[in-house]
Design a protein around this motif. Structure first.
Motif, PDB file in Angstrom:
ATOM      1  N   GLN A 158       0.830  -1.213   0.000  1.00 45.92           N
ATOM      2  CA  GLN A 158       0.000   0.000   0.000  1.00 45.92           C
ATOM      3  C   GLN A 158       0.861   1.259   0.000  1.00 45.92           C
ATOM      4  OE1 GLN A 158      -3.403   0.172  -0.172  1.00 45.92           O
ATOM      5  NE2 GLN A 158      -3.163   2.395  -0.332  1.00 45.92           N
ATOM      6  N   MET A 159       1.913   1.268   0.817  1.00 45.56           N
ATOM      7  CA  MET A 159       2.773   2.446   0.883  1.00 45.56           C
ATOM      8  C   MET A 159       3.525   2.679  -0.420  1.00 45.56           C
ATOM      9  SD  MET A 159       4.216   2.114   4.810  1.00 45.56           S
ATOM     10  CE  MET A 159       5.339   3.505   4.633  1.00 45.56           C
ATOM     11  N   GLU A 160       3.859   1.602  -1.110  1.00 48.31           N
ATOM     12  CA  GLU A 160       4.633   1.720  -2.347  1.00 48.31           C
ATOM     13  C   GLU A 160       3.764   1.979  -3.575  1.00 48.31           C
ATOM     14  OE1 GLU A 160       6.834  -1.891  -2.569  1.00 48.31           O
ATOM     15  OE2 GLU A 160       7.918  -1.521  -0.704  1.00 48.31           O
ATOM     16  N   HIS A 161       2.524   1.459  -3.562  1.00 46.10           N
ATOM     17  CA  HIS A 161       1.707   1.520  -4.771  1.00 46.10           C
ATOM     18  C   HIS A 161       0.424   2.337  -4.635  1.00 46.10           C
ATOM     19  CE1 HIS A 161       4.043  -2.262  -5.247  1.00 46.10           C
ATOM     20  NE2 HIS A 161       4.134  -1.861  -6.493  1.00 46.10           N
ATOM     21  N   GLY A 162      -0.126   2.377  -3.444  1.00 43.65           N
ATOM     22  CA  GLY A 162      -1.443   3.006  -3.307  1.00 43.65           C
ATOM     23  C   GLY A 162      -1.468   4.304  -2.534  1.00 43.65           C
ATOM     24  N   GLY A 163      -0.438   4.577  -1.762  1.00 48.07           N
ATOM     25  CA  GLY A 163      -0.432   5.797  -0.975  1.00 48.07           C
ATOM     26  C   GLY A 163      -1.466   5.773   0.141  1.00 48.07           C
ATOM     27  N   GLN A 164      -1.770   6.936   0.677  1.00 44.95           N
ATOM     28  CA  GLN A 164      -2.726   7.075   1.778  1.00 44.95           C
ATOM     29  C   GLN A 164      -4.133   6.668   1.317  1.00 44.95           C
ATOM     30  OE1 GLN A 164      -4.683   7.524   5.050  1.00 44.95           O
ATOM     31  NE2 GLN A 164      -2.493   7.947   5.107  1.00 44.95           N
ATOM     32  N   PRO A 165      -4.707   5.608   1.919  1.00 42.86           N
ATOM     33  CA  PRO A 165      -5.986   5.104   1.428  1.00 42.86           C
ATOM     34  C   PRO A 165      -7.213   5.818   1.994  1.00 42.86           C
ATOM     35  CG  PRO A 165      -5.183   3.678   3.145  1.00 42.86           C
ATOM     36  CD  PRO A 165      -4.135   4.748   2.954  1.00 42.86           C
ATOM     37  N   PHE A 166      -7.011   6.702   2.977  1.00 43.76           N
ATOM     38  CA  PHE A 166      -8.148   7.350   3.633  1.00 43.76           C
ATOM     39  C   PHE A 166      -8.244   8.817   3.203  1.00 43.76           C
ATOM     40  CE2 PHE A 166      -6.575   3.979   6.378  1.00 43.76           C
ATOM     41  CZ  PHE A 166      -7.712   3.213   6.547  1.00 43.76           C
ATOM     42  N   ARG A 167      -9.456   9.362   3.266  1.00 42.89           N
ATOM     43  CA  ARG A 167      -9.687  10.749   2.920  1.00 42.89           C
ATOM     44  C   ARG A 167     -10.365  11.485   4.079  1.00 42.89           C
ATOM     45  NH1 ARG A 167      -6.475   9.366   0.156  1.00 42.89           N
ATOM     46  NH2 ARG A 167      -6.401   9.136  -2.121  1.00 42.89           N
ATOM     47  N   ARG A 168     -10.031  12.762   4.202  1.00 42.96           N
ATOM     48  CA  ARG A 168     -10.627  13.569   5.251  1.00 42.96           C
ATOM     49  C   ARG A 168     -12.098  13.869   4.969  1.00 42.96           C
ATOM     50  NH1 ARG A 168      -8.290  16.995   8.865  1.00 42.96           N
ATOM     51  NH2 ARG A 168      -9.127  18.964   8.072  1.00 42.96           N
ATOM     52  N   GLN A 169     -12.875  13.848   6.041  1.00 43.93           N
ATOM     53  CA  GLN A 169     -14.238  14.342   5.946  1.00 43.93           C
ATOM     54  C   GLN A 169     -14.192  15.875   5.913  1.00 43.93           C
ATOM     55  OE1 GLN A 169     -16.645  12.675   9.085  1.00 43.93           O
ATOM     56  NE2 GLN A 169     -16.082  10.546   8.565  1.00 43.93           N
ATOM     57  N   PRO A 170     -15.300  16.537   5.602  1.00 48.76           N
ATOM     58  CA  PRO A 170     -15.304  18.008   5.590  1.00 48.76           C
ATOM     59  C   PRO A 170     -14.776  18.575   6.902  1.00 48.76           C
ATOM     60  CG  PRO A 170     -17.339  17.170   4.648  1.00 48.76           C
ATOM     61  CD  PRO A 170     -16.613  15.980   5.198  1.00 48.76           C
ATOM     62  N   GLU A 171     -14.040  19.662   6.804  1.00 42.09           N
ATOM     63  CA  GLU A 171     -13.426  20.249   7.989  1.00 42.09           C
ATOM     64  C   GLU A 171     -14.484  20.698   8.997  1.00 42.09           C
ATOM     65  OE1 GLU A 171     -10.449  23.178   7.283  1.00 42.09           O
ATOM     66  OE2 GLU A 171      -9.546  22.075   5.617  1.00 42.09           O
ATOM     67  N   THR A 172     -14.205  20.427  10.266  1.00 50.37           N
ATOM     68  CA  THR A 172     -15.161  20.740  11.340  1.00 50.37           C
ATOM     69  C   THR A 172     -14.881  22.083  11.990  1.00 50.37           C
ATOM     70  OG1 THR A 172     -13.816  19.665  13.043  1.00 50.37           O
ATOM     71  CG2 THR A 172     -15.400  18.280  11.840  1.00 50.37           C
ATOM     72  N   GLY A 173     -13.670  22.596  11.799  1.00 48.48           N
ATOM     73  CA  GLY A 173     -13.295  23.829  12.484  1.00 48.48           C
ATOM     74  C   GLY A 173     -12.803  23.600  13.899  1.00 48.48           C
ATOM     75  N   ARG A 174     -12.767  22.348  14.332  1.00 45.73           N
ATOM     76  CA  ARG A 174     -12.272  22.008  15.677  1.00 45.73           C
ATOM     77  C   ARG A 174     -10.789  21.706  15.626  1.00 45.73           C
ATOM     78  NH1 ARG A 174     -16.163  21.180  19.560  1.00 45.73           N
ATOM     79  NH2 ARG A 174     -18.142  22.071  18.816  1.00 45.73           N
TER      80      ARG A 174
END
Length: 452
Positions: A129-145
Protein backbone atom coordinates in the motif's frame (compact mmCIF):
# COMPACT_ATOMS: atom_id res chain seq x y z
CA UNK A 1 35.48 -13.58 43.60
CA UNK A 2 37.65 -14.16 40.57
CA UNK A 3 38.66 -10.73 39.28
CA UNK A 4 41.14 -10.18 36.51
CA UNK A 5 43.00 -6.88 35.94
CA UNK A 6 41.57 -4.81 33.16
CA UNK A 7 43.13 -2.11 31.00
CA UNK A 8 41.77 1.43 30.91
CA UNK A 9 38.30 1.87 29.34
CA UNK A 10 38.27 1.30 25.61
CA UNK A 11 35.32 3.07 23.96
CA UNK A 12 35.72 4.05 20.36
CA UNK A 13 33.99 4.71 17.06
CA UNK A 14 34.82 3.03 13.78
CA UNK A 15 35.38 -0.50 15.10
CA UNK A 16 33.89 -1.74 11.82
CA UNK A 17 33.95 -0.37 8.30
CA UNK A 18 30.98 1.50 6.90
CA UNK A 19 30.25 -1.46 4.63
CA UNK A 20 30.22 -3.85 7.60
CA UNK A 21 27.96 -1.53 9.59
CA UNK A 22 25.52 -1.17 6.69
CA UNK A 23 25.31 -4.94 6.49
CA UNK A 24 24.89 -5.35 10.26
CA UNK A 25 22.09 -2.81 10.44
CA UNK A 26 20.21 -3.84 7.33
CA UNK A 27 16.75 -5.39 7.59
CA UNK A 28 16.95 -8.16 10.18
CA UNK A 29 14.05 -10.10 8.65
CA UNK A 30 13.79 -9.52 4.88
CA UNK A 31 10.25 -9.30 3.46
CA UNK A 32 8.41 -12.11 1.76
CA UNK A 33 8.32 -12.12 -2.02
CA UNK A 34 4.83 -11.99 -3.49
CA UNK A 35 5.06 -15.69 -4.36
CA UNK A 36 6.09 -16.56 -0.80
CA UNK A 37 3.25 -14.42 0.56
CA UNK A 38 0.71 -16.26 -1.62
CA UNK A 39 1.94 -19.65 -0.41
CA UNK A 40 1.86 -18.51 3.22
CA UNK A 41 -1.59 -16.93 2.86
CA UNK A 42 -3.01 -20.18 1.51
CA UNK A 43 -1.98 -21.95 4.73
CA UNK A 44 -4.54 -19.90 6.67
CA UNK A 45 -7.80 -21.66 7.60
CA UNK A 46 -9.70 -18.31 7.68
CA UNK A 47 -11.21 -19.30 10.99
CA UNK A 48 -14.62 -18.10 12.07
CA UNK A 49 -14.26 -16.30 15.46
CA UNK A 50 -10.52 -16.50 14.83
CA UNK A 51 -8.47 -16.55 18.04
CA UNK A 52 -5.74 -14.51 16.33
CA UNK A 53 -8.11 -11.52 16.11
CA UNK A 54 -8.76 -11.63 19.85
CA UNK A 55 -5.02 -11.77 20.51
CA UNK A 56 -4.37 -8.60 18.47
CA UNK A 57 -4.68 -5.47 20.65
CA UNK A 58 -5.96 -3.51 17.63
CA UNK A 59 -8.38 -6.33 16.63
CA UNK A 60 -7.29 -6.51 13.00
CA UNK A 61 -9.50 -8.91 11.01
CA UNK A 62 -6.56 -11.20 10.29
CA UNK A 63 -8.32 -13.96 8.30
CA UNK A 64 -9.92 -11.31 6.09
CA UNK A 65 -6.68 -9.55 5.21
CA UNK A 66 -4.89 -12.85 4.60
CA UNK A 67 -7.71 -14.10 2.34
CA UNK A 68 -7.42 -10.87 0.37
CA UNK A 69 -3.70 -11.55 -0.20
CA UNK A 70 -4.49 -15.09 -1.32
CA UNK A 71 -6.99 -13.77 -3.89
CA UNK A 72 -4.66 -11.05 -5.16
CA UNK A 73 -6.57 -8.16 -3.59
CA UNK A 74 -3.60 -6.31 -2.09
CA UNK A 75 -5.43 -3.01 -1.74
CA UNK A 76 -8.27 -4.68 0.14
CA UNK A 77 -5.83 -6.51 2.37
CA UNK A 78 -3.98 -3.33 3.32
CA UNK A 79 -7.24 -1.43 3.88
CA UNK A 80 -8.43 -4.11 6.31
CA UNK A 81 -5.23 -3.79 8.33
CA UNK A 82 -5.02 0.00 8.25
CA UNK A 83 -8.69 0.45 9.19
CA UNK A 84 -7.75 -1.00 12.58
CA UNK A 85 -4.08 -0.07 12.80
CA UNK A 86 -2.78 2.85 10.74
CA UNK A 87 0.75 1.95 11.90
CA UNK A 88 0.36 -1.62 10.69
CA UNK A 89 3.67 -1.46 8.82
CA UNK A 90 5.82 -0.78 11.88
CA UNK A 91 3.75 -3.08 14.09
CA UNK A 92 4.33 -5.89 11.59
CA UNK A 93 8.05 -5.39 12.15
CA UNK A 94 8.27 -4.76 15.91
CA UNK A 95 5.28 -6.55 17.43
CA UNK A 96 6.03 -9.68 19.46
CA UNK A 97 3.68 -11.67 17.23
CA UNK A 98 5.03 -14.87 18.77
CA UNK A 99 3.14 -14.06 22.00
CA UNK A 100 0.16 -12.34 20.35
CA UNK A 101 -1.64 -13.34 17.14
CA UNK A 102 0.75 -16.08 16.00
CA UNK A 103 0.69 -17.76 19.41
CA UNK A 104 -3.07 -18.24 19.01
CA UNK A 105 -2.91 -19.52 15.44
CA UNK A 106 -4.66 -22.91 15.23
CA UNK A 107 -1.75 -24.24 13.19
CA UNK A 108 0.14 -24.48 16.50
CA UNK A 109 -2.05 -27.43 17.47
CA UNK A 110 -1.40 -29.17 14.14
CA UNK A 111 2.17 -28.17 13.36
CA UNK A 112 3.84 -27.09 16.57
CA UNK A 113 5.94 -24.02 16.04
CA UNK A 114 4.61 -23.37 12.54
CA UNK A 115 1.85 -20.77 12.84
CA UNK A 116 0.89 -18.74 9.81
CA UNK A 117 3.43 -15.92 9.55
CA UNK A 118 0.86 -13.23 10.25
CA UNK A 119 3.39 -10.49 10.93
CA UNK A 120 5.20 -11.08 7.66
CA UNK A 121 1.94 -11.13 5.71
CA UNK A 122 0.85 -7.90 7.38
CA UNK A 123 4.13 -6.32 6.38
CA UNK A 124 3.67 -7.54 2.81
CA UNK A 125 0.26 -5.91 2.51
CA UNK A 126 1.09 -2.59 4.18
CA UNK A 127 4.37 -2.26 2.27
CA UNK A 128 2.42 -2.77 -0.97
CA UNK A 129 0.00 0.00 0.00
CA UNK A 130 2.77 2.45 0.88
CA UNK A 131 4.63 1.72 -2.35
CA UNK A 132 1.71 1.52 -4.77
CA UNK A 133 -1.44 3.01 -3.31
CA UNK A 134 -0.43 5.80 -0.97
CA UNK A 135 -2.73 7.08 1.78
CA UNK A 136 -5.99 5.10 1.43
CA UNK A 137 -8.15 7.35 3.63
CA UNK A 138 -9.69 10.75 2.92
CA UNK A 139 -10.63 13.57 5.25
CA UNK A 140 -14.24 14.34 5.95
CA UNK A 141 -15.30 18.01 5.59
CA UNK A 142 -13.43 20.25 7.99
CA UNK A 143 -15.16 20.74 11.34
CA UNK A 144 -13.30 23.83 12.48
CA UNK A 145 -12.27 22.01 15.68
CA UNK A 146 -8.63 21.88 16.78
CA UNK A 147 -7.04 19.17 18.91
CA UNK A 148 -3.57 19.29 20.48
CA UNK A 149 -1.63 16.05 20.87
CA UNK A 150 1.51 15.93 22.99
CA UNK A 151 3.82 13.10 21.96
CA UNK A 152 4.27 12.08 18.33
CA UNK A 153 4.85 8.40 19.01
CA UNK A 154 2.54 5.54 17.99
CA UNK A 155 -0.35 6.58 20.25
CA UNK A 156 -0.17 10.23 19.23
CA UNK A 157 0.17 9.46 15.54
CA UNK A 158 -2.74 7.01 15.57
CA UNK A 159 -4.91 9.54 17.40
CA UNK A 160 -3.92 12.33 15.01
CA UNK A 161 -4.74 10.30 11.90
CA UNK A 162 -8.17 9.23 13.12
CA UNK A 163 -9.08 12.77 14.19
CA UNK A 164 -7.87 14.20 10.90
CA UNK A 165 -9.96 11.61 9.08
CA UNK A 166 -13.02 13.01 10.89
CA UNK A 167 -12.18 16.50 9.64
CA UNK A 168 -10.62 17.96 12.76
CA UNK A 169 -7.35 19.92 12.64
CA UNK A 170 -4.58 18.42 14.72
CA UNK A 171 -1.35 19.87 16.08
CA UNK A 172 1.22 17.26 17.15
CA UNK A 173 3.84 18.48 19.63
CA UNK A 174 6.98 16.51 20.41
CA UNK A 175 10.26 17.19 22.21
CA UNK A 176 12.20 15.56 19.39
CA UNK A 177 12.80 17.18 16.04
CA UNK A 178 11.15 14.26 14.22
CA UNK A 179 7.82 12.54 14.76
CA UNK A 180 7.78 8.81 15.37
CA UNK A 181 8.50 8.40 19.07
CA UNK A 182 9.90 5.00 19.97
CA UNK A 183 9.67 3.84 16.36
CA UNK A 184 12.10 6.57 15.38
CA UNK A 185 14.31 6.77 18.47
CA UNK A 186 13.82 3.68 20.63
CA UNK A 187 13.68 0.56 18.45
CA UNK A 188 16.70 -1.34 17.16
CA UNK A 189 17.80 0.05 13.79
CA UNK A 190 17.70 -3.36 12.11
CA UNK A 191 14.00 -3.77 12.99
CA UNK A 192 12.94 -0.57 11.24
CA UNK A 193 15.67 -0.23 8.64
CA UNK A 194 15.91 2.03 5.60
CA UNK A 195 14.33 4.96 7.48
CA UNK A 196 11.03 3.10 7.57
CA UNK A 197 9.74 4.95 10.66
CA UNK A 198 9.87 8.30 8.84
CA UNK A 199 8.42 6.84 5.65
CA UNK A 200 5.47 5.60 7.68
CA UNK A 201 5.06 8.99 9.36
CA UNK A 202 5.00 10.66 5.94
CA UNK A 203 2.45 8.10 4.75
CA UNK A 204 0.22 8.82 7.77
CA UNK A 205 0.51 12.61 7.52
CA UNK A 206 -0.50 12.49 3.86
CA UNK A 207 -4.14 12.46 4.96
CA UNK A 208 -3.77 16.20 5.66
CA UNK A 209 -4.95 18.35 8.52
CA UNK A 210 -2.05 17.42 10.82
CA UNK A 211 0.72 19.86 11.76
CA UNK A 212 3.87 18.61 13.50
CA UNK A 213 5.70 20.95 15.88
CA UNK A 214 9.02 19.43 16.91
CA UNK A 215 11.52 20.52 19.53
CA UNK A 216 8.82 21.63 21.98
CA UNK A 217 8.61 20.14 25.47
CA UNK A 218 5.57 19.96 27.72
CA UNK A 219 6.26 21.68 31.02
CA UNK A 220 8.99 23.82 29.47
CA UNK A 221 7.62 25.47 26.34
CA UNK A 222 3.92 25.17 27.21
CA UNK A 223 1.57 23.65 29.77
CA UNK A 224 -1.56 21.53 29.50
CA UNK A 225 -3.50 24.63 30.53
CA UNK A 226 -2.02 26.55 27.61
CA UNK A 227 -3.10 23.84 25.19
CA UNK A 228 -6.61 23.68 26.64
CA UNK A 229 -7.00 27.42 26.17
CA UNK A 230 -6.12 27.27 22.48
CA UNK A 231 -7.65 23.92 21.47
CA UNK A 232 -10.97 22.11 21.75
CA UNK A 233 -9.37 18.99 23.25
CA UNK A 234 -5.96 17.70 24.34
CA UNK A 235 -4.52 14.20 24.08
CA UNK A 236 -1.44 13.26 26.12
CA UNK A 237 0.73 10.46 24.76
CA UNK A 238 3.95 11.39 26.51
CA UNK A 239 5.24 7.87 27.12
CA UNK A 240 7.74 6.80 29.75
CA UNK A 241 10.54 9.34 29.65
CA UNK A 242 12.19 8.48 32.96
CA UNK A 243 14.81 5.76 33.39
CA UNK A 244 15.34 3.67 36.53
CA UNK A 245 18.76 3.85 38.10
CA UNK A 246 20.81 1.14 39.79
CA UNK A 247 21.27 3.45 42.78
CA UNK A 248 24.92 2.58 43.26
CA UNK A 249 28.21 4.40 43.22
CA UNK A 250 29.83 4.71 39.81
CA UNK A 251 26.71 5.35 37.70
CA UNK A 252 28.13 8.70 36.58
CA UNK A 253 31.40 7.23 35.32
CA UNK A 254 32.32 7.60 31.68
CA UNK A 255 31.09 4.50 29.89
CA UNK A 256 28.04 3.97 32.11
CA UNK A 257 24.78 5.04 30.49
CA UNK A 258 21.17 3.98 30.17
CA UNK A 259 20.35 1.73 27.25
CA UNK A 260 17.54 4.01 26.05
CA UNK A 261 20.00 6.86 25.48
CA UNK A 262 22.43 4.50 23.77
CA UNK A 263 19.73 3.34 21.33
CA UNK A 264 18.54 6.90 20.70
CA UNK A 265 22.10 7.99 19.94
CA UNK A 266 22.51 5.09 17.56
CA UNK A 267 19.24 5.93 15.79
CA UNK A 268 20.11 9.63 15.53
CA UNK A 269 23.66 9.44 14.18
CA UNK A 270 25.66 7.75 11.48
CA UNK A 271 26.65 4.30 12.74
CA UNK A 272 30.30 5.14 12.08
CA UNK A 273 30.07 7.94 14.68
CA UNK A 274 28.53 5.92 17.51
CA UNK A 275 31.09 4.96 20.18
CA UNK A 276 30.95 1.47 21.66
CA UNK A 277 33.07 -0.41 24.14
CA UNK A 278 35.25 -3.38 23.40
CA UNK A 279 33.72 -5.21 26.36
CA UNK A 280 30.07 -4.30 27.05
CA UNK A 281 27.82 -5.36 29.93
CA UNK A 282 24.06 -4.84 29.59
CA UNK A 283 21.99 -5.08 32.77
CA UNK A 284 18.32 -5.98 32.26
CA UNK A 285 15.97 -8.57 30.82
CA UNK A 286 13.59 -6.75 28.50
CA UNK A 287 13.47 -5.93 24.81
CA UNK A 288 15.43 -2.73 25.39
CA UNK A 289 18.23 -4.76 26.96
CA UNK A 290 18.27 -7.17 24.02
CA UNK A 291 18.17 -4.34 21.46
CA UNK A 292 21.06 -2.57 23.20
CA UNK A 293 23.14 -5.73 23.52
CA UNK A 294 22.70 -6.86 19.93
CA UNK A 295 23.35 -3.40 18.54
CA UNK A 296 26.51 -3.05 20.63
CA UNK A 297 27.68 -6.33 19.18
CA UNK A 298 26.82 -5.20 15.64
CA UNK A 299 28.71 -1.96 16.18
CA UNK A 300 31.82 -4.02 16.73
CA UNK A 301 32.00 -4.78 20.46
CA UNK A 302 34.09 -7.92 20.92
CA UNK A 303 32.34 -9.15 24.06
CA UNK A 304 28.76 -8.35 25.05
CA UNK A 305 27.21 -9.89 28.15
CA UNK A 306 23.55 -9.44 29.05
CA UNK A 307 22.95 -10.05 32.76
CA UNK A 308 19.50 -10.57 34.26
CA UNK A 309 18.65 -10.96 37.92
CA UNK A 310 16.21 -13.87 37.56
CA UNK A 311 15.56 -16.83 35.26
CA UNK A 312 14.78 -16.78 31.54
CA UNK A 313 11.09 -17.45 32.24
CA UNK A 314 10.88 -14.14 34.12
CA UNK A 315 12.41 -12.00 31.37
CA UNK A 316 10.02 -9.62 29.63
CA UNK A 317 11.98 -10.18 26.42
CA UNK A 318 10.35 -13.05 24.54
CA UNK A 319 12.04 -16.37 23.82
CA UNK A 320 12.47 -15.22 20.22
CA UNK A 321 14.28 -12.07 21.40
CA UNK A 322 16.52 -14.08 23.75
CA UNK A 323 17.43 -16.46 20.96
CA UNK A 324 18.11 -13.49 18.68
CA UNK A 325 20.56 -12.09 21.23
CA UNK A 326 22.43 -15.36 21.52
CA UNK A 327 22.61 -15.96 17.77
CA UNK A 328 24.16 -12.49 17.52
CA UNK A 329 26.99 -13.42 19.84
CA UNK A 330 25.59 -12.02 23.08
CA UNK A 331 26.37 -14.02 26.22
CA UNK A 332 23.34 -14.22 28.53
CA UNK A 333 23.96 -14.65 32.27
CA UNK A 334 20.95 -15.36 34.50
CA UNK A 335 20.37 -15.22 38.24
CA UNK A 336 22.82 -12.43 38.90
CA UNK A 337 22.18 -9.06 40.54
CA UNK A 338 24.60 -6.12 40.26
CA UNK A 339 26.14 -5.15 43.58
CA UNK A 340 28.93 -2.77 42.54
CA UNK A 341 30.23 -0.82 39.57
CA UNK A 342 33.95 -1.40 39.91
CA UNK A 343 36.45 1.42 39.36
CA UNK A 344 40.19 1.37 38.86
CA UNK A 345 42.01 4.69 39.01
CA UNK A 346 38.62 6.48 38.87
CA UNK A 347 37.76 4.72 35.62
CA UNK A 348 35.17 2.05 34.87
CA UNK A 349 36.61 -1.44 35.19
CA UNK A 350 33.52 -3.64 35.22
CA UNK A 351 30.57 -4.83 37.28
CA UNK A 352 30.43 -7.13 40.27
CA UNK A 353 27.41 -9.41 40.60
CA UNK A 354 25.95 -11.59 43.34
CA UNK A 355 24.60 -14.99 42.33
CA UNK A 356 20.96 -15.65 43.11
CA UNK A 357 18.38 -18.40 43.38
CA UNK A 358 14.87 -19.03 44.64
CA UNK A 359 14.45 -19.69 48.36
CA UNK A 360 11.99 -22.16 49.85
CA UNK A 361 9.22 -19.57 49.60
CA UNK A 362 9.86 -19.09 45.91
CA UNK A 363 11.37 -15.64 46.33
CA UNK A 364 14.68 -14.62 44.73
CA UNK A 365 17.61 -14.26 47.11
CA UNK A 366 21.20 -13.23 46.39
CA UNK A 367 24.29 -14.47 48.17
CA UNK A 368 26.56 -11.56 49.08
CA UNK A 369 29.41 -14.02 49.58
CA UNK A 370 29.03 -15.64 46.16
CA UNK A 371 30.07 -13.00 43.67
CA UNK A 372 31.65 -12.79 40.27
CA UNK A 373 33.12 -9.98 38.21
CA UNK A 374 32.61 -9.12 34.53
CA UNK A 375 35.17 -6.69 33.12
CA UNK A 376 33.70 -3.91 30.97
CA UNK A 377 34.57 -0.57 29.48
CA UNK A 378 30.90 0.14 28.76
CA UNK A 379 27.86 -0.61 30.94
CA UNK A 380 24.34 -0.15 29.58
CA UNK A 381 21.51 -0.02 32.11
CA UNK A 382 18.16 -1.39 30.95
CA UNK A 383 16.39 -1.88 34.26
CA UNK A 384 13.13 -0.21 33.30
CA UNK A 385 11.52 3.04 32.26
CA UNK A 386 9.18 5.10 34.40
CA UNK A 387 6.61 7.80 33.87
CA UNK A 388 7.97 11.28 34.56
CA UNK A 389 5.12 13.40 35.90
CA UNK A 390 7.05 16.68 36.12
CA UNK A 391 5.58 18.05 32.84
CA UNK A 392 2.05 17.86 34.26
CA UNK A 393 2.82 18.81 37.86
CA UNK A 394 0.29 21.33 39.13
CA UNK A 395 -2.38 20.24 36.67
CA UNK A 396 -5.63 18.60 37.79
CA UNK A 397 -4.59 15.25 36.34
CA UNK A 398 -4.77 12.21 38.61
CA UNK A 399 -1.77 9.89 38.74
CA UNK A 400 -1.76 6.48 40.43
CA UNK A 401 0.98 3.88 40.54
CA UNK A 402 3.15 6.01 38.31
CA UNK A 403 0.70 6.37 35.42
CA UNK A 404 -1.97 8.84 34.30
CA UNK A 405 -5.38 7.52 35.25
CA UNK A 406 -8.05 7.45 32.54
CA UNK A 407 -11.60 6.14 32.29
CA UNK A 408 -13.01 3.85 29.61
CA UNK A 409 -13.18 6.83 27.21
CA UNK A 410 -9.51 7.74 27.83
CA UNK A 411 -10.55 10.88 29.74
CA UNK A 412 -8.26 12.10 32.49
CA UNK A 413 -9.55 13.84 35.60
CA UNK A 414 -8.97 17.19 33.83
CA UNK A 415 -11.93 18.16 31.66
CA UNK A 416 -11.19 18.07 27.96
CA UNK A 417 -7.87 16.26 28.43
CA UNK A 418 -7.41 12.66 27.31
CA UNK A 419 -4.41 10.32 27.56
CA UNK A 420 -3.18 7.00 26.18
CA UNK A 421 -0.17 4.89 25.38
CA UNK A 422 2.62 4.00 27.77
CA UNK A 423 1.87 6.91 30.12
CA UNK A 424 -1.41 5.20 31.11
CA UNK A 425 -1.94 1.77 32.73
CA UNK A 426 -1.68 -1.26 30.48
CA UNK A 427 0.74 -3.13 28.26
CA UNK A 428 3.83 -1.26 27.10
CA UNK A 429 3.52 -2.41 23.50
CA UNK A 430 3.58 -0.38 20.29
CA UNK A 431 0.40 -2.03 19.07
CA UNK A 432 -1.38 -1.30 22.38
CA UNK A 433 -0.34 2.35 22.09
CA UNK A 434 -1.82 2.47 18.58
CA UNK A 435 -5.09 1.04 19.91
CA UNK A 436 -5.18 3.67 22.67
CA UNK A 437 -4.61 6.50 20.23
CA UNK A 438 -7.24 5.22 17.81
CA UNK A 439 -9.87 4.66 20.50
CA UNK A 440 -9.13 7.95 22.24
CA UNK A 441 -9.67 9.71 18.91
CA UNK A 442 -13.08 8.05 18.61
CA UNK A 443 -13.97 9.29 22.11
CA UNK A 444 -12.71 12.82 21.36
CA UNK A 445 -14.63 12.94 18.09
CA UNK A 446 -17.80 11.78 19.82
CA UNK A 447 -17.41 14.46 22.49
CA UNK A 448 -16.71 17.21 19.94
CA UNK A 449 -19.61 16.09 17.75
CA UNK A 450 -22.08 16.08 20.64
CA UNK A 451 -20.93 19.56 21.68
CA UNK A 452 -21.43 20.98 18.18
Amino acid sequence: MDKQPMPSPDIATGRLTEQELNHNFSDAHPPLSHEQALVEAERCFYCYDAPCIEACPTSIDIPRFIRAIATGNMQGSARTILDSNILGGSCARVCPTEILCEQKCVHNTLEEGRPVRIGQLQRHATDWQMEHGGQPFRRQPETGRRVAIVGAGPAGLACAHRLAMYGHDVVLYDRHAKAGGLNEYGVAAYKLSNDFAQKEVDFLLAIGGISVVGGKTLGVDFSVGDLKRDHDAVFLSIGLTGVRQLEMEGETLDGVQDAVSFIETLRSMSKTDVPVGRRVVVIGGGNTAVDAAVQARRLGAEEVTLVYRRGAENMSATAVEREWAQTNGVTVRLWASPVAIVQEDSALAGVEFARGSLNESGKPVYNADDRFFIPADMVLKAVGQIFCHDPISGEEIAIENGRIMVDAEYRTSMKGVYAGGDCTPGEDLTVAAVRDGRDAAEAINAALSSAA
